[in-house]
Scaffold this motif. Structure first.
Motif, PDB file in Angstrom:
ATOM      1  N   SER A  67       2.257   1.770  -1.799  1.00  0.00           N
ATOM      2  CA  SER A  67       2.241   1.936  -0.335  1.00  0.00           C
ATOM      3  C   SER A  67       1.100   1.171   0.313  1.00  0.00           C
ATOM      4  CB  SER A  67       2.131   3.418   0.024  1.00  0.00           C
ATOM      5  OG  SER A  67       0.847   3.927  -0.315  1.00  0.00           O
ATOM      6  N   LYS A  68       0.061   0.846  -0.453  1.00  0.00           N
ATOM      7  CA  LYS A  68      -1.094   0.132   0.101  1.00  0.00           C
ATOM      8  C   LYS A  68      -0.883  -1.377   0.136  1.00  0.00           C
ATOM      9  CE  LYS A  68      -4.108   1.810  -2.782  1.00  0.00           C
ATOM     10  NZ  LYS A  68      -5.422   2.064  -3.442  1.00  0.00           N
ATOM     11  N   LEU A  69       0.210  -1.856  -0.472  1.00  0.00           N
ATOM     12  CA  LEU A  69       0.435  -3.294  -0.566  1.00  0.00           C
ATOM     13  C   LEU A  69       1.562  -3.730   0.346  1.00  0.00           C
ATOM     14  CD1 LEU A  69       0.251  -3.561  -4.460  1.00  0.00           C
ATOM     15  CD2 LEU A  69      -1.569  -4.060  -2.834  1.00  0.00           C
ATOM     16  N   GLU A  70       1.349  -4.809   1.078  1.00  0.00           N
ATOM     17  CA  GLU A  70       2.389  -5.338   1.960  1.00  0.00           C
ATOM     18  C   GLU A  70       3.463  -6.077   1.171  1.00  0.00           C
ATOM     19  OE1 GLU A  70       0.760  -7.688   5.067  1.00  0.00           O
ATOM     20  OE2 GLU A  70      -0.468  -6.079   5.905  1.00  0.00           O
ATOM     21  N   ASP A  71       3.031  -6.855   0.184  1.00  0.00           N
ATOM     22  CA  ASP A  71       3.973  -7.649  -0.610  1.00  0.00           C
ATOM     23  C   ASP A  71       3.631  -7.460  -2.081  1.00  0.00           C
ATOM     24  OD1 ASP A  71       5.935  -9.379  -1.395  1.00  0.00           O
ATOM     25  OD2 ASP A  71       4.752 -11.189  -1.022  1.00  0.00           O
ATOM     26  N   PRO A  72       4.026  -6.333  -2.680  1.00  0.00           N
ATOM     27  CA  PRO A  72       3.611  -6.022  -4.047  1.00  0.00           C
ATOM     28  C   PRO A  72       4.172  -7.005  -5.072  1.00  0.00           C
ATOM     29  CG  PRO A  72       5.263  -4.459  -3.294  1.00  0.00           C
ATOM     30  CD  PRO A  72       4.879  -5.284  -2.111  1.00  0.00           C
TER      31      PRO A  72
END
Length: 647
Positions: free
Chosen positions: A186-191
């Motif tokens: 959830s903390k990453l925009e483009d995992p």
């Protein structure tokens, strides 16, 4: 208009030829089509039979090997160990309960292991492998392999798992890895697609987390053939991934082990810094924990033990903990006053035991006072009244500006978790954060490292390094990445006059080497290795007027959490500084009795590169020093050349 007989005959002839051409082309096309159908249906039947059943080609990611972490000498601190495990595929196992029962007679499986496996088998598709047990010895794997015919669907497997051979010594520096969670995603925009791999592990804390982008590596892939329901039919080809970068830290594993052992039994922290390069050679915090517990999946009981410990083993006190620096801050006040020209090296301030400002008394630690005091004596004897007096003249703004120049109130950029910036307060800060105006009492409290001032052991080590060298030394934790040296220095000058720095250094030298110095008992006796330091004791409670009248409670008479913090900072050798050290013992009492002896032992270990000789201690302390060393629980550390040295 009627055609002649000749024209009619020629027209018919042309139509016949065209018909033959078209018919021939059709026949040829049908022949080719028939041949291709025969090739597909007969000669290539095996190749396309699976595709005819709605098979398709899928790409699967292959996790790369995680980068390794080493100390400055190449000693492994985080490695990838082979992990032998047992997996089961439900659709191949038939009677799963019976298969698991037979398996449990071959290897040790607890009821919890079996219950967890059964839940996972029900949750996953029937063709997905599920891990039953991991981290098994080779003997267990061999036993299962021999009995394979009686264990349908059960397969021995091998993978890589993170291992921390130094365990508690590096837990707060390196941190640990763990499976990717929904919160992580959830903390990453483009995992990274790698993070979607089941049970893929990433750095959760410490350097493992902060250097994740370097150590994760790049995924490989394999092409597999699966049927309509996703079952793997065969592997077509594969390309292995690119391993993560190997990281070499500036930490000395032997010194780090000594620091942890010397701090053991206390809620304490210490930082050792090379004053020339800025290399952090040891960062200790106790108590600590075994990071391997988190890699394997820590139990509820173990986690509760860590979180309920009042000494807070999960907290990295060396960079996360901030404390009133107490009298170790007096060098900041002294330099600010000297550089502002409000006090000279030979100027005297009279200490009668207290000073009154704004209708309130500000007391010196020595109730009877120190009499006439110069700068050198003010540091040597840690006179509070001297600093109350000069602080009122220099003001909080210049004091805090000097603090920031020395590395306090600044968040240093090193790859560790929760690095705290501390606090060098100003009038504007108090107005914005506390909704109140700055008063003279705030300045006086700040002068002796109390009030709003906060500093971490890391910041105190940086401060001491800058005083020792006069340079803007920056702390460095990463020495190299894949063998390529990381930048470090040369450092610019601080912009503080050599005269002011020399005056403060002389005062610190007297603290440890003058018979009236507050740390004289913890001096270094070896010639050429003399230490220059400063003791500090920071209050965590207010002392009332009534308590002062009847006598201040001794620390040992108070509950642990109400006792003063003990601090000590130092550099050595005094005439050619190499290392700076800071020590904070939470609720340890006096800096001279609790923190200074630890700091001296750590400094000696750093200077000698091994356990120091007894001759480095004053003659009347050598028996106690030997007893201390005998009690230390030190590791035997394997060097890269396979030699053994005692840490």
């Amino acid at each position: 208009m009627r055609r002649s007989h000749k024209e009619t005959k020629e027209s018919a002839s042309r139509i016949t030829r065209r018909g033959l051409i078209v018919g021939g082309a059709q026949a040829a096309f049908l022949g080719v089509l028939a041949m291709r159908m025969r090739q597909l249906q007969v000669e290539e039947a095996d190749q396309y039979r699976l595709l005819a059943e709605e098979n398709r080609i899928n790409m699967r990611l292959l996790p790369p090997a995680r980068g390794l972490i080493f100390d400055r000498h190449g000693i492994a601190l985080a490695e990838n160990a082979q992990n032998y495990r047992i997996v089961i595929v439900r659709e191949d196992a038939g009677d799963v309960d019976a298969t698991l029962a037979r398996l449990s007679r071959l290897i040790s499986l607890s009821p919890e292991d079996l219950e967890k496996a059964e839940k996972e088998l029900k949750r996953r598709s029937s063709f997905v492998p599920v891990t039953i047990a991991d981290r098994l010895p080779w003997e267990d794997i061999a036993r299962v392999a021999v009995n394979a015919p009686a264990l349908p669907g059960v397969t021995p497997d091998v993978g890589l798992s993170r291992n921390y051979p130094m365990k508690e010594d590096f837990a707060h520096i390196i941190g640990y890895v763990g499976p990717v969670s929904d919160y992580d995603l959830s903390k990453l925009e483009d995992p990274d697609p790698l993070l979607q791999i089941p049970k893929f592990q990433i750095g959760k804390s410490g350097a493992e987390n902060r250097l994740e982008h370097l150590m994760r590596g790049k995924a490989g892939f394999k092409r597999i053939e699966v049927n309509a329901v996703g079952r793997v039919m065969r592997e077509l080809d594969r390309k292995e991934g690119e391993s993560g970068a190997n990281i070499q830290l500036t930490i000395d594993a032997g010194l780090q082990n000594f620091v942890q052992a010397r701090l053991r039994g206390e809620s304490a922290s210490s930082v050792v810094m090379d004053v020339r390069s800025g290399d952090l050679v040891a960062i200790g915090s106790t108590p600590s924990f075994d990071p391997n517990l988190f890699v394997r999946g820590i139990s509820v009981a173990d986690y509760r033990t860590l979180t309920e410990n009042k000494y807070r083993p999960l907290a990295n006190k060396s960079v996360q903990g901030t404390y009133p620096p107490g009298s170790t801050y007096k060098m900041v006040t002294a330099l600010a006053a000297l550089e502002a020209g409000v006090v000279g090296v030979e100027d005297r301030v009279y200490c009668k035991g207290w000073i009154e400002k704004g209708g309130r008394r500000f007391h010196c630690w020595k109730r009877s006072g120190h009499g006439q005091v110069k700068l050198k004596e003010s540091l040597m004897r840690s006179c509070d009244v001297y600093y109350y007096d000069v602080a009122e003249r220099v003001g909080i703004e210049k004091m805090s500006e000097m603090a920031r120049r020395l590395g306090l109130g600044e968040r240093h950029d090193i790859p560790m978790s929760a690095v705290n910036g501390g606090l060098a307060p100003t009038k504007a800060w108090k107005r914005e954060q506390r909704g109140a105006e700055w008063v003279v009492g705030d300045t006086l409290n700040s002068a002796i490292g109390q009030g709003f001032v906060l500093a971490s052991p890391l910041q105190l080590a940086v401060m001491t390094s800058r005083i020792a060298t006069g340079l803007e030394v920056q702390p460095r934790l990463v020495k190299s990445v894949n063998g390529k040296e990381e930048p470090g220095g040369p450092w610019p000058e601080l912009g503080i006059s050599e005269r002011s720095l020399k005056a403060v250094r002389n005062g610190m030298f007297a603290v440890s080497n003058n018979t009236r110095g507050t740390a004289y008992r913890t001096r270094i006796a070896a010639d050429g290795m003399e230490i220059a330091g400063k003791t500090g004791t920071s209050q965590v409670r207010n002392i009332s007027k009534a308590e002062r009248a009847r006598g201040v409670f001794r620390n040992e008479d108070l509950p642990w959490e109400r006792r003063d913090h003990a601090l000590f900072v130092a550099f050595a050798p005094a005439d050619n500084p190499r290392y700076a050290v800071s020590v904070v013992v939470e609720h340890g009492g006096g800096g001279s009795t609790a923190a200074a002896p630890i700091a001296r032992d750590i400094m000696l270990r750093a200077l000698y590169g091994e356990l120091p000789p007894l001759e480095a201690y004053p003659s009347d302390q050598r028996a106690a020093a030997q007893e201390m060393m005998d009690k230390l629980e030190l590791r035997e550390i394997a060097l890269p050349d396979d030699g053994k040295v005692r840490a």
